[in-house]
Design a protein around this motif. Structure first.
Motif, PDB file in Angstrom:
ATOM      1  N   ARG A   1       0.841  -1.024   0.043  1.00 11.46           N
ATOM      2  CA  ARG A   1      -0.105  -0.234  -0.111  1.00 11.46           C
ATOM      3  C   ARG A   1       1.055   1.284  -0.134  1.00 11.46           C
ATOM      4  NH1 ARG A   1      -5.046   0.733   4.405  1.00 11.46           N
ATOM      5  NH2 ARG A   1      -5.664  -0.952   3.037  1.00 11.46           N
TER       6      ARG A   1
ATOM      7  N   ASP B   1      -2.242  -3.151  -3.765  1.00 11.37           N
ATOM      8  CA  ASP B   1      -3.404  -2.702  -2.572  1.00 11.37           C
ATOM      9  C   ASP B   1      -3.527  -1.261  -3.072  1.00 11.37           C
ATOM     10  OD1 ASP B   1      -4.738  -3.780  -0.169  1.00 11.37           O
ATOM     11  OD2 ASP B   1      -4.000  -1.696   0.464  1.00 11.37           O
TER      12      ASP B   1
ATOM     13  N   TYR C   1      -3.471   2.448  -4.084  1.00  6.81           N
ATOM     14  CA  TYR C   1      -2.530   3.291  -4.695  1.00  6.81           C
ATOM     15  C   TYR C   1      -1.230   2.614  -5.196  1.00  6.81           C
ATOM     16  CZ  TYR C   1      -5.582   6.973  -3.274  1.00  6.81           C
ATOM     17  OH  TYR C   1      -6.668   8.067  -3.066  1.00  6.81           O
TER      18      TYR C   1
ATOM     19  N   THR D   1     -10.730  -8.819  -7.322  1.00  3.42           N
ATOM     20  CA  THR D   1     -11.391  -8.406  -6.226  1.00  3.42           C
ATOM     21  C   THR D   1     -12.795  -7.823  -6.207  1.00  3.42           C
ATOM     22  OG1 THR D   1      -9.129  -7.869  -5.377  1.00  3.42           O
ATOM     23  CG2 THR D   1     -10.848  -7.180  -3.710  1.00  3.42           C
TER      24      THR D   1
ATOM     25  N   PHE E   1     -13.885   4.487  -5.579  1.00  2.00           N
ATOM     26  CA  PHE E   1     -14.387   4.029  -7.029  1.00  2.00           C
ATOM     27  C   PHE E   1     -13.090   3.673  -7.878  1.00  2.00           C
ATOM     28  CE2 PHE E   1     -15.860   4.344 -11.289  1.00  2.00           C
ATOM     29  CZ  PHE E   1     -17.132   3.231 -10.936  1.00  2.00           C
ATOM     30  N   GLY E   2     -11.832   2.915  -6.793  1.00  2.06           N
ATOM     31  CA  GLY E   2     -10.681   2.631  -7.417  1.00  2.06           C
ATOM     32  C   GLY E   2     -10.913   1.216  -8.144  1.00  2.06           C
ATOM     33  N   ASN E   3      -9.819   0.316  -7.981  1.00  4.82           N
ATOM     34  CA  ASN E   3      -9.792  -0.991  -8.496  1.00  4.82           C
ATOM     35  C   ASN E   3     -10.947  -1.740  -8.216  1.00  4.82           C
ATOM     36  OD1 ASN E   3      -8.984  -4.135  -7.992  1.00  4.82           O
ATOM     37  ND2 ASN E   3      -7.888  -3.217  -9.961  1.00  4.82           N
ATOM     38  N   VAL E   4     -11.121  -1.715  -6.957  1.00 10.53           N
ATOM     39  CA  VAL E   4     -12.118  -2.836  -6.075  1.00 10.53           C
ATOM     40  C   VAL E   4     -13.471  -2.279  -6.629  1.00 10.53           C
ATOM     41  CG1 VAL E   4     -12.898  -3.983  -4.004  1.00 10.53           C
ATOM     42  CG2 VAL E   4     -10.491  -3.537  -4.284  1.00 10.53           C
TER      43      VAL E   4
ATOM     44  N   ILE F   1     -11.934  10.136  -3.379  1.00  7.61           N
ATOM     45  CA  ILE F   1     -11.477  11.237  -2.525  1.00  7.61           C
ATOM     46  C   ILE F   1     -11.983  12.363  -3.004  1.00  7.61           C
ATOM     47  CG2 ILE F   1      -9.556  11.613  -4.160  1.00  7.61           C
ATOM     48  CD1 ILE F   1      -7.757  11.117  -1.369  1.00  7.61           C
TER      49      ILE F   1
ATOM     50  N   ALA G   1     -12.621   1.557   0.272  1.00  8.12           N
ATOM     51  CA  ALA G   1     -11.654   2.382   0.146  1.00  8.12           C
ATOM     52  C   ALA G   1     -10.705   2.048   1.478  1.00  8.12           C
ATOM     53  CB  ALA G   1     -12.229   4.097   0.255  1.00  8.12           C
TER      54      ALA G   1
ATOM     55  N   ASN H   1     -10.398  -3.281   3.340  1.00  8.05           N
ATOM     56  CA  ASN H   1      -9.828  -4.248   4.564  1.00  8.05           C
ATOM     57  C   ASN H   1     -10.196  -3.441   5.642  1.00  8.05           C
ATOM     58  OD1 ASN H   1      -8.708  -6.486   3.548  1.00  8.05           O
ATOM     59  ND2 ASN H   1      -7.357  -5.243   2.304  1.00  8.05           N
TER      60      ASN H   1
HETATM   61  P1  NAD Z   1      -7.568   2.060  -5.325  1.00  4.57           P
HETATM   62  O1  NAD Z   1      -6.147   2.898  -4.944  1.00  4.57           O
HETATM   63  O2  NAD Z   1      -7.389   1.489  -6.701  1.00  4.57           O
HETATM   64  O3  NAD Z   1      -8.616   2.849  -4.970  1.00  4.57           O
HETATM   65  C1  NAD Z   1      -8.903   3.568  -3.868  1.00  4.57           C
HETATM   66  C2  NAD Z   1      -9.988   4.419  -3.944  1.00  4.57           C
HETATM   67  O4  NAD Z   1     -10.501   5.002  -2.548  1.00  4.57           O
HETATM   68  C3  NAD Z   1      -9.831   5.347  -4.818  1.00  4.57           C
HETATM   69  O5  NAD Z   1     -11.153   5.603  -5.461  1.00  4.57           O
HETATM   70  C4  NAD Z   1      -9.725   6.742  -3.893  1.00  4.57           C
HETATM   71  O6  NAD Z   1     -10.254   7.868  -4.576  1.00  4.57           O
HETATM   72  C5  NAD Z   1     -10.848   6.216  -2.945  1.00  4.57           C
HETATM   73  N1  NAD Z   1     -10.563   6.866  -1.488  1.00  4.57           N
HETATM   74  C6  NAD Z   1      -9.343   7.120  -0.909  1.00  4.57           C
HETATM   75  N2  NAD Z   1      -9.708   7.866   0.294  1.00  4.57           N
HETATM   76  C7  NAD Z   1     -10.843   8.009   0.353  1.00  4.57           C
HETATM   77  C8  NAD Z   1     -11.671   8.529   1.173  1.00  4.57           C
HETATM   78  N3  NAD Z   1     -11.240   9.166   2.440  1.00  4.57           N
HETATM   79  N4  NAD Z   1     -13.189   8.430   0.994  1.00  4.57           N
HETATM   80  C9  NAD Z   1     -13.772   7.864  -0.268  1.00  4.57           C
HETATM   81  N5  NAD Z   1     -12.828   7.286  -0.889  1.00  4.57           N
HETATM   82  C10 NAD Z   1     -11.520   7.583  -0.820  1.00  4.57           C
HETATM   83  O7  NAD Z   1      -7.396   1.074  -4.198  1.00  4.57           O
HETATM   84  P2  NAD Z   1      -8.034  -0.596  -4.220  1.00  4.57           P
HETATM   85  O8  NAD Z   1      -7.017  -1.421  -4.590  1.00  4.57           O
HETATM   86  O9  NAD Z   1      -9.375  -0.379  -4.802  1.00  4.57           O
HETATM   87  O10 NAD Z   1      -8.014  -0.894  -2.689  1.00  4.57           O
HETATM   88  C11 NAD Z   1      -9.491  -0.364  -1.920  1.00  4.57           C
HETATM   89  C12 NAD Z   1      -9.506  -1.119  -1.012  1.00  4.57           C
HETATM   90  O11 NAD Z   1      -9.670  -2.613  -1.273  1.00  4.57           O
HETATM   91  C13 NAD Z   1      -8.436  -1.238   0.373  1.00  4.57           C
HETATM   92  O12 NAD Z   1      -8.854  -1.199   1.629  1.00  4.57           O
HETATM   93  C14 NAD Z   1      -7.556  -2.391  -0.123  1.00  4.57           C
HETATM   94  O13 NAD Z   1      -6.840  -2.776   1.060  1.00  4.57           O
HETATM   95  C15 NAD Z   1      -8.949  -3.356  -0.248  1.00  4.57           C
HETATM   96  N6  NAD Z   1      -8.407  -4.574  -1.370  1.00  4.57           N
HETATM   97  C16 NAD Z   1      -7.856  -4.436  -2.291  1.00  4.57           C
HETATM   98  C17 NAD Z   1      -7.431  -5.532  -3.118  1.00  4.57           C
HETATM   99  C18 NAD Z   1      -6.856  -5.436  -4.541  1.00  4.57           C
HETATM  100  O14 NAD Z   1      -6.554  -6.457  -5.385  1.00  4.57           O
HETATM  101  N7  NAD Z   1      -6.638  -4.197  -5.035  1.00  4.57           N
HETATM  102  C19 NAD Z   1      -7.811  -6.572  -2.727  1.00  4.57           C
HETATM  103  C20 NAD Z   1      -8.308  -6.729  -1.318  1.00  4.57           C
HETATM  104  C21 NAD Z   1      -8.602  -5.732  -0.675  1.00  4.57           C
END
Ligand code: NAD
Length: 412
Positions: free
Chosen positions: A72, A144, A146, A187, A216-219, A240, A292, A315
């Motif tokens: 992360r 994870d 960013y 995910t 609205f990121g990857n997950v 964000i 998020a 998580n």
């Molecule tokens: P990412 O970086 O692709 O996206 C994160 C999103 O969260 C972005 O849209 C960002 O703008 C938003 N964000 C950040 N701060 C915020 C806030 N204060 N309020 C609202 N939105 C906010 O990350 P990701 O990979 O999608 O991961 C998101 C969550 O899923 C994390 O908790 C991560 O641990 C969990 N996760 C990810 C994976 C994976 O394969 N990528 C697997 C398991 C769990």
């Protein structure tokens, strides 16, 4: 927040340990991380100044297989947060029964303020600091918050400078660089499969369910897109930059295209009613998907949550106090260690493909993922019936129980 995240994972562990009747010494053994590494990463910034960043890799447990967990990039990253996330990974890999343990890494930085060149230098410096403790049979990082396929490609390349060609050292790589088809969406897709299982158990259909997604990121974006394709209505999304709602439905493909084209890669300026980012969690919907940061659903806002199902894409999004409120209110929480396990499951498939140098079609990836999510749900649902407990406690009973069995069989 980070210390609270660690306390939360221990709270959920203790609830399960009680049902499993684990002796105190065993509980302490299982909770204690195997190794915690802190590395200083100095890089030259684009303006010529020196940037000093602190990175962590925490390896929690490897009784069931090599350590496994994401990396992360966020300014909240610290030793406690990474330890909490590493611990969750141990139970998660056990819940879906993939042959890995649990680990997590992170670097305290603000990636959105850094250039791609700076991020690349930082990632390579971090690998220089941790390469001795990672490897395809020891510890396998993944994306994870960013971090993404590009960051994984840099890790693969930098590690290769020390140890040669070893694609299985990291997962979530670009498909062009020994990655797996289907990993990017895995995910979010896993969250959807988990949701479908619970809906079926409750005798409900996905069509017409009103969904809100925080993050609205990857997950979040993949979960939204796949649910929308299945007939659910996405009525709110956030990132964000704030919250965006539309009771008539938001087109997730249009939202994803907006993010991809926007300068800062956010929803800023997206055509929907704009609300406060935090307010999205208590807006009207049937299914809420926090995707998020951790610690978003707390005792302050849990009582106002209107969803009847919460799917933890993120998580640790729910604090223990909020969790108790949801249990009292009869809100079904699909816990993170199952709901978002699609990522690590397809990471496992990627690792298998890397070890065999034989690559699968995307259909095969999705079909195998679906099988694992279905089977795991049956296991944890049965445990929830047996112990008359919520799904999170059941998932911890399943995960902790499996890790304990392996630990016990290995001996000291
Ligand atoms: P990412 O970086 O692709 O996206 C994160 C999103 O969260 C972005 O849209 C960002 O703008 C938003 N964000 C950040 N701060 C915020 C806030 N204060 N309020 C609202 N939105 C906010 O990350 P990701 O990979 O999608 O991961 C998101 C969550 O899923 C994390 O908790 C991560 O641990 C969990 N996760 C990810 C994976 C994976 O394969 N990528 C697997 C398991 C769990």
């Amino acid at each position: 927040m980070s210390q609270e995240a660690l306390e939360a994972t221990r709270y959920y562990f203790d609830k399960a340990a009680k049902l499993l009747e684990l002796p105190e010494d065993v509980s302490l053994q299982l909770k204690t991380p195997h190794r915690e590494l802190r590395v200083e990463c100095n890089i030259e910034r684009d303006d010529g100044s020196i940037g000093t960043y602190i990175g962590f890799r925490v390896q929690h447990d490897n009784a069931r297989g090599p350590f496994k967990g994401g990396l992360r990039y966020h300014h909240h990253v610290d030793a406690a947060e990474v330890t909490a996330l590493a611990t969750l990974m141990t139970w998660k890999t056990a819940v879906v029964n993939v042959p890995f343990g649990g680990a997590k890494g992170g670097i305290a930085c603000k990636p959105w303020e850094m250039s791609q060149a700076e991020l690349q230098r930082l990632t390579r410096k971090f690998v220089d600091g941790i390469y001795e403790i990672i490897g395809n049979k020891t510890d396998i990082p993944a994306p994870d918050m960013y971090t993404n396929a590009q960051v994984m490609a840099w890790i693969f390349d930098q590690y290769g400078k020390y140890r040669g060609y070893e694609p299985g050292v990291v997962t979530g790589k670009p498909v062009e660089m020994a990655g797996s088809l289907g990993r990017n969406a895995a995910t979010g897709r896993g969250c959807v499969y988990a949701t479908l299982e619970l809906l079926e158990a409750l005798g409900e259909k996905v069509e017409g369910q009103r969904v809100i997604i925080q993050g609205f990121g990857n997950v979040g974006s993949w979960a939204g897109k796949i649910l929308q394709d299945l007939g659910a209505k996405i009525v709110g999304i956030s990132d964000i930059s704030g919250g965006y709602i539309n009771p008539a439905g938001i087109d997730c493909d249009a939202a994803a295209a907006h993010v991809a084209q926007s300068e800062k890669h956010t929803l800023e300026g997206f055509a929907a009613e704009r609300i406060d980012g935090a307010a999205i969690l208590t807006a009207d919907c049937d299914i809420l998907i926090p995707a998020a940061l951790g610690g978003q659903l707390t005792k302050e806002n849990a009582g106002d949550v209107r969803a009847k199902i919460i799917v933890e894409g993120a998580n640790g999004p729910t604090t223990p106090e909020a969790d108790e409120i949801f249990i009292d209110k009869g809100i079904h929480v699909i816990p993170d260690i199952y709901a978002n396990a699609g990522g690590v499951t397809v990471s496992y498939f990627e690792w298998v493909q890397n070890m065999q140098h034989f690559y699968w079609e995307e259909d095969r990836v999705n079909t195998e993922l679906h099988k694992i999510m279905k089977k795991s749900f049956t296991h944890l649902y049965d445990i929830s019936k047996k112990h008359d407990c919520d799904l999170r406690t059941a998932a911890f009973v399943l995960g902790v129980g499996r890790v304990w069995e392996a630990t016990h069989m290995r001996g000291l």
